[in-house]
Design a protein around this motif. Structure first.
Motif, PDB file in Angstrom:
ATOM      1  N   UNK A   8      80.660  46.647 -57.332  1.00  0.00           N
ATOM      2  CA  UNK A   8      80.062  48.493 -57.777  1.00  0.00           C
ATOM      3  C   UNK A   8      81.699  48.367 -57.691  1.00  0.00           C
ATOM      4  N   UNK A   9      81.696  48.847 -59.625  1.00  0.00           N
ATOM      5  CA  UNK A   9      82.660  49.341 -60.025  1.00  0.00           C
ATOM      6  C   UNK A   9      82.080  51.244 -60.678  1.00  0.00           C
ATOM      7  N   UNK A  10      83.033  52.078 -59.468  1.00  0.00           N
ATOM      8  CA  UNK A  10      82.769  53.817 -59.910  1.00  0.00           C
ATOM      9  C   UNK A  10      83.573  54.268 -60.970  1.00  0.00           C
ATOM     10  N   UNK A  11      83.034  54.342 -61.882  1.00  0.00           N
ATOM     11  CA  UNK A  11      84.253  55.519 -63.077  1.00  0.00           C
ATOM     12  C   UNK A  11      83.112  57.145 -63.149  1.00  0.00           C
ATOM     13  N   UNK A  12      84.270  57.547 -62.689  1.00  0.00           N
ATOM     14  CA  UNK A  12      84.075  58.851 -62.616  1.00  0.00           C
ATOM     15  C   UNK A  12      85.069  59.859 -62.007  1.00  0.00           C
ATOM     16  N   UNK A  13      85.594  60.671 -63.287  1.00  0.00           N
ATOM     17  CA  UNK A  13      86.376  61.987 -63.276  1.00  0.00           C
ATOM     18  C   UNK A  13      86.811  62.957 -62.580  1.00  0.00           C
ATOM     19  N   UNK A  14      85.362  63.493 -61.878  1.00  0.00           N
ATOM     20  CA  UNK A  14      85.458  64.185 -60.602  1.00  0.00           C
ATOM     21  C   UNK A  14      85.724  64.228 -59.577  1.00  0.00           C
ATOM     22  N   UNK A  15      86.495  63.713 -58.702  1.00  0.00           N
ATOM     23  CA  UNK A  15      87.617  63.032 -57.817  1.00  0.00           C
ATOM     24  C   UNK A  15      86.907  63.046 -56.599  1.00  0.00           C
ATOM     25  N   UNK A  16      86.264  64.348 -56.131  1.00  0.00           N
ATOM     26  CA  UNK A  16      85.200  64.691 -55.087  1.00  0.00           C
ATOM     27  C   UNK A  16      84.166  63.694 -54.950  1.00  0.00           C
ATOM     28  N   UNK A  17      83.332  63.875 -56.005  1.00  0.00           N
ATOM     29  CA  UNK A  17      82.258  62.896 -56.359  1.00  0.00           C
ATOM     30  C   UNK A  17      82.242  61.711 -56.794  1.00  0.00           C
ATOM     31  N   UNK A  18      83.729  60.989 -56.623  1.00  0.00           N
ATOM     32  CA  UNK A  18      83.418  60.353 -56.855  1.00  0.00           C
ATOM     33  C   UNK A  18      83.506  59.538 -55.910  1.00  0.00           C
ATOM     34  N   UNK A  19      84.709  60.030 -55.072  1.00  0.00           N
ATOM     35  CA  UNK A  19      84.779  59.102 -54.309  1.00  0.00           C
ATOM     36  C   UNK A  19      82.944  59.284 -52.383  1.00  0.00           C
ATOM     37  N   UNK A  20      83.107  60.470 -52.969  1.00  0.00           N
ATOM     38  CA  UNK A  20      82.297  60.273 -52.147  1.00  0.00           C
ATOM     39  C   UNK A  20      80.437  59.337 -52.421  1.00  0.00           C
ATOM     40  N   UNK A  21      80.602  59.114 -53.496  1.00  0.00           N
ATOM     41  CA  UNK A  21      79.735  57.918 -53.398  1.00  0.00           C
ATOM     42  C   UNK A  21      80.733  55.952 -53.371  1.00  0.00           C
ATOM     43  N   UNK A  22      81.603  56.711 -53.979  1.00  0.00           N
ATOM     44  CA  UNK A  22      82.558  55.305 -52.712  1.00  0.00           C
ATOM     45  C   UNK A  22      81.913  55.369 -51.522  1.00  0.00           C
ATOM     46  N   UNK A  23      82.208  56.290 -50.604  1.00  0.00           N
ATOM     47  CA  UNK A  23      82.237  55.639 -49.632  1.00  0.00           C
ATOM     48  C   UNK A  23      80.981  55.709 -48.521  1.00  0.00           C
ATOM     49  N   UNK A  24      79.285  56.665 -49.991  1.00  0.00           N
ATOM     50  CA  UNK A  24      78.274  56.585 -49.161  1.00  0.00           C
ATOM     51  C   UNK A  24      77.993  54.731 -50.005  1.00  0.00           C
ATOM     52  N   UNK A  25      78.336  54.269 -51.132  1.00  0.00           N
ATOM     53  CA  UNK A  25      78.017  52.693 -51.314  1.00  0.00           C
ATOM     54  C   UNK A  25      78.535  52.393 -50.234  1.00  0.00           C
ATOM     55  N   UNK A  26      80.074  52.073 -49.876  1.00  0.00           N
ATOM     56  CA  UNK A  26      81.139  50.972 -49.115  1.00  0.00           C
ATOM     57  C   UNK A  26      79.857  50.878 -48.119  1.00  0.00           C
ATOM     58  N   UNK A  27      79.155  52.211 -47.550  1.00  0.00           N
ATOM     59  CA  UNK A  27      78.168  52.391 -46.057  1.00  0.00           C
ATOM     60  C   UNK A  27      77.373  51.664 -45.932  1.00  0.00           C
ATOM     61  N   UNK A  32      82.910  48.544 -53.223  1.00  0.00           N
ATOM     62  CA  UNK A  32      83.308  49.241 -54.385  1.00  0.00           C
ATOM     63  C   UNK A  32      84.450  49.663 -54.665  1.00  0.00           C
ATOM     64  N   UNK A  33      84.984  49.188 -55.907  1.00  0.00           N
ATOM     65  CA  UNK A  33      86.263  49.919 -56.550  1.00  0.00           C
ATOM     66  C   UNK A  33      85.925  51.452 -56.750  1.00  0.00           C
ATOM     67  N   UNK A  34      86.550  52.093 -57.405  1.00  0.00           N
ATOM     68  CA  UNK A  34      86.425  53.637 -58.626  1.00  0.00           C
ATOM     69  C   UNK A  34      87.509  53.678 -59.382  1.00  0.00           C
ATOM     70  N   UNK A 109      70.849  62.149 -56.230  1.00  0.00           N
ATOM     71  CA  UNK A 109      69.988  62.126 -55.276  1.00  0.00           C
ATOM     72  C   UNK A 109      70.065  60.330 -54.447  1.00  0.00           C
ATOM     73  N   UNK A 110      71.652  59.957 -53.868  1.00  0.00           N
ATOM     74  CA  UNK A 110      71.940  59.078 -52.630  1.00  0.00           C
ATOM     75  C   UNK A 110      70.994  57.910 -52.360  1.00  0.00           C
ATOM     76  N   UNK A 111      70.038  58.591 -51.650  1.00  0.00           N
ATOM     77  CA  UNK A 111      69.017  57.173 -51.974  1.00  0.00           C
ATOM     78  C   UNK A 111      67.897  57.357 -52.908  1.00  0.00           C
ATOM     79  N   UNK A 112      67.841  57.924 -53.974  1.00  0.00           N
ATOM     80  CA  UNK A 112      66.879  57.580 -54.814  1.00  0.00           C
ATOM     81  C   UNK A 112      68.295  56.351 -55.854  1.00  0.00           C
ATOM     82  N   UNK A 113      69.817  56.726 -55.793  1.00  0.00           N
ATOM     83  CA  UNK A 113      71.018  56.135 -56.089  1.00  0.00           C
ATOM     84  C   UNK A 113      70.789  54.447 -55.634  1.00  0.00           C
TER      85      UNK A 113
END
Length: 120
Positions: A8-27, A32-34, A109-113
């Motif tokens: 998955x590639x995440x393109x998101x300019x909100x760094x905190x949200x982007x890193x949270x999503x990256x960590x969540x999907x990696x786990x 994941x790349x962002x 919602x991370x679970x919904x995503x």
């Protein structure tokens, strides 16, 4: 049935949200790349291939629809999910018309995503 999405590639300019999503999907077992800008996303896409691109609609250099069009033109096998904090039916319709596979409004919602990704 095996999960078809693994990278998955995440393109998101909100760094905190982007890193949270990256960590969540990696786990959850995804590679994941962002990127925080369209320009850096294009660089990453030239180096690697992805099963799914999760694109924020509002970015500093382009919007998610512009990136969506370029991904679908150059990498038609890559699925695309557009996310935006602006729940806008017009944007959702345009994204789907341009080939987006899914559209999600923030807050996410991370679970919904995760469920949506697994259904792709």
């Amino acid at each position: 049935m095996d999960n078809k999405i693994s990278k998955i590639l995440i393109v998101e300019d909100d760094v905190v949200f982007c890193k949270m999503l990256t960590r969540f999907l990696s786990k959850n077992g995804f590679g994941v790349s962002d990127a925080q800008t369209a320009k850096s996303a294009y660089g990453i896409l030239e180096e690697d291939s992805f099963d799914l691109a999760i694109l924020d609609y509002r970015l500093p250099d382009e919007n998610g629809i512009d990136i969506l069009k370029k991904i679908k033109a150059s990498y038609p096998e890559t699925k695309v999910m557009l996310i935006t904090r602006f729940s806008n039916q017009e944007v959702a319709n345009e994204a789907l018309q341009e080939g987006a596979d899914a559209y999600v409004s923030k807050p996410i919602d991370p679970k919904e995503l995760l469920e949506q990704i697994r259904m792709m």
